[in-house]
Design an enzyme around this catalytic site. Structure first.
Site, mmCIF file in Angstrom:
data_model
loop_
_atom_site.group_PDB
_atom_site.id
_atom_site.type_symbol
_atom_site.label_atom_id
_atom_site.label_comp_id
_atom_site.label_asym_id
_atom_site.label_seq_id
_atom_site.Cartn_x
_atom_site.Cartn_y
_atom_site.Cartn_z
ATOM 1 N N GLU A 90 2.846 -2.967 11.889
ATOM 2 C CA GLU A 90 4.097 -2.583 10.752
ATOM 3 C C GLU A 90 4.415 -1.120 11.313
ATOM 4 O OE1 GLU A 90 3.798 -4.860 6.622
ATOM 5 O OE2 GLU A 90 2.038 -2.974 6.900
ATOM 6 N N CYS A 103 7.116 6.226 11.037
ATOM 7 C CA CYS A 103 5.765 6.151 10.915
ATOM 8 C C CYS A 103 5.233 5.100 12.094
ATOM 9 C CB CYS A 103 5.238 6.008 9.415
ATOM 10 S SG CYS A 103 3.454 5.664 9.229
ATOM 11 N N CYS A 110 -7.754 -1.340 12.540
ATOM 12 C CA CYS A 110 -8.611 -0.218 12.367
ATOM 13 C C CYS A 110 -9.949 -0.415 12.229
ATOM 14 C CB CYS A 110 -7.852 0.830 11.681
ATOM 15 S SG CYS A 110 -8.402 2.548 11.628
ATOM 16 N N CYS A 114 -12.239 3.604 6.388
ATOM 17 C CA CYS A 114 -12.013 4.296 5.144
ATOM 18 C C CYS A 114 -11.738 3.444 3.834
ATOM 19 C CB CYS A 114 -10.560 5.298 5.157
ATOM 20 S SG CYS A 114 -10.684 6.423 6.763
ATOM 21 N N CYS A 117 -8.356 2.623 2.304
ATOM 22 C CA CYS A 117 -7.182 2.198 3.190
ATOM 23 C C CYS A 117 -6.947 0.775 3.264
ATOM 24 C CB CYS A 117 -7.068 3.173 4.222
ATOM 25 S SG CYS A 117 -5.816 2.741 5.563
ATOM 26 N N CYS A 334 2.068 5.462 2.326
ATOM 27 C CA CYS A 334 0.651 5.880 2.951
ATOM 28 C C CYS A 334 -0.375 4.890 2.701
ATOM 29 C CB CYS A 334 0.182 7.077 2.733
ATOM 30 S SG CYS A 334 1.732 8.262 3.098
#
Ligand code: SAH
Length: 345
Positions: A90, A103, A110, A114, A117, A334
């Protein structure tokens, strides 16, 4: 096949010399590719036919394709892009009053883990190539062309940890910053990291005038260990000195990003500790209201807590802002980026 969108000008000059061409050929190609937006070697009329044949054999100009396009009520555009190997990532366009900010995603999935997220819900499949990151911008620019606009600012804050794909991210920056390519000013480019000390220091030595943001999110190791796995490998006593060294090397201030999560890190006591922690680095703080991710169960801090936190920081001399939100209604904010469509397959 080498995708020319992933090659810096200096690397292309070397490649042209190896092809027995003059160095100038590289600049000429850049002009065709970026200034004129040419996507077919046959259209490059001032390059000899025989060398165009060589180009066609060894090189290509390939952009990602748009798999899904979503437009939010505030004009934010989120694209799910499909790469050559069918990987999907994305990328988001935000319309600030000062410009068009993209962005950029740096990895498929990933591994940083975290807990708040969405991007880490899919483990890292691979790094994105330089050409794929440049491609994110080119595809968005193609859409903006219809309204005579283009990307003016870049944040590498999409899915992935840019410093876990360091060399590609640096080449990506060199290309988009190049006057002969996309000419996006270094001060309009920001890379965000969850905090990998040796890469932060290396970044300070690149001689680039780009910005650095650090995803801090906690004022002490106890809270940071709980919400960011990376802190167990690189605790604050390693991270903060690395940031300090970066500042000394680059002469640039950094921004700390701090997500406000209800009951976790949003108290005035946390603000107090934060100020003490970052004092030696004389930095900005950007507070991010936590955006909901269904899988993790956290809640957004109360707006009154966010404002009290900000006021406390400002009163104690730390320049603090609250991040403006974009595209929450299409999960483009975010921490909400992921390859949702791929996950459903
Ligand atoms: N891996 C890099 C780049 C991603 S940037 C980094 O960690 O900095 C994405 C930013 O959004 C980071 O600051 C990240 O911590 C933040 N973020 C992640 N999940 C979020 C959420 N649910 N709400 C608000 N911000 C979030």
């Amino acid at each position: 096949m080498i995708n020319l969108y992933g090659v810096t000008l200096s690397k292309l000059e070397k490649m042209m010399l190896e092809e027995g061409q003059s160095k100038f050929r590289a600049k000429q190609l850049f002009t065709w590719i970026y200034e004129k937006g040419c996507i077919d070697f046959d259209d490059m009329s001032d390059i000899s036919k025989s060398f165009r044949e060589v180009l066609k054999e060894k090189y290509c100009l390939k952009k990602p394709s748009i798999f899904v396009k979503q437009v939010a009520s505030d004009g934010t555009i989120k694209l799910l892009l499909e790469m050559d190997d069918k990987s999907k990532v994305e990328t988001v366009l935000m319309r600030y009053n000062y410009g068009n900010v993209i962005c950029v995603t740096s990895q498929v999935g990933c591994n940083m883990g975290c807990s708040f997220c969405a991007s880490g819900l899919l483990k890292k499949q691979r790094n994105l190539e330089v050409s794929e990151m440049v491609g994110e911008i080119l595809v968005m620019n193609d859409l903006l062309k219809e309204s005579n606009e283009k990307i003016t600012h870049v944040v590498v804050m999409g899915t992935g940890e840019p410093f876990d794909n360091y060399d590609n991210v640096i080449d990506f920056i060199r290309i988009i910053n190049d006057q002969k390519a996309l000419a996006i000013g270094a001060r309009h480019i920001t890379v965000s990291t969850c905090g990998i000390p040796d890469k932060i220091i290396q970044y300070g030595k690149e001689g680039l005038q780009v910005n650095l943001a650090i995803s801090l999110h906690a004022p002490n190791n106890e809270i940071r260990n709980r919400i960011m796995k990376i802190n167990r490998a690189y605790p604050l006593e390693k991270l903060i000195p690395a940031v300090k060294e970066y500042i000394d090397l680059s002469g640039r201030r950094v921004t700390y990003e701090y997500i406000m999560i209800k009951g976790i890190n949003d108290s005035i006591e946390c603000a107090k500790q934060l100020i003490e922690l970052i004092k030696p680095t004389y930095a900005y703080v950007n507070l991010i209201p936590y955006n909901p991710v269904i899988e993790n169960g956290y809640e957004r801090a109360e707006s009154s807590a966010v404002h009290a936190f900000m006021d406390y920081c400002i009163k104690h001399g730390v320049n603090t802002t609250i991040r403006k939100e974009f595209g929450t209604d299409i999960d483009a904010a975010c921490g909400q980026l992921r390859a949702k469509h791929e996950r459903r397959d």
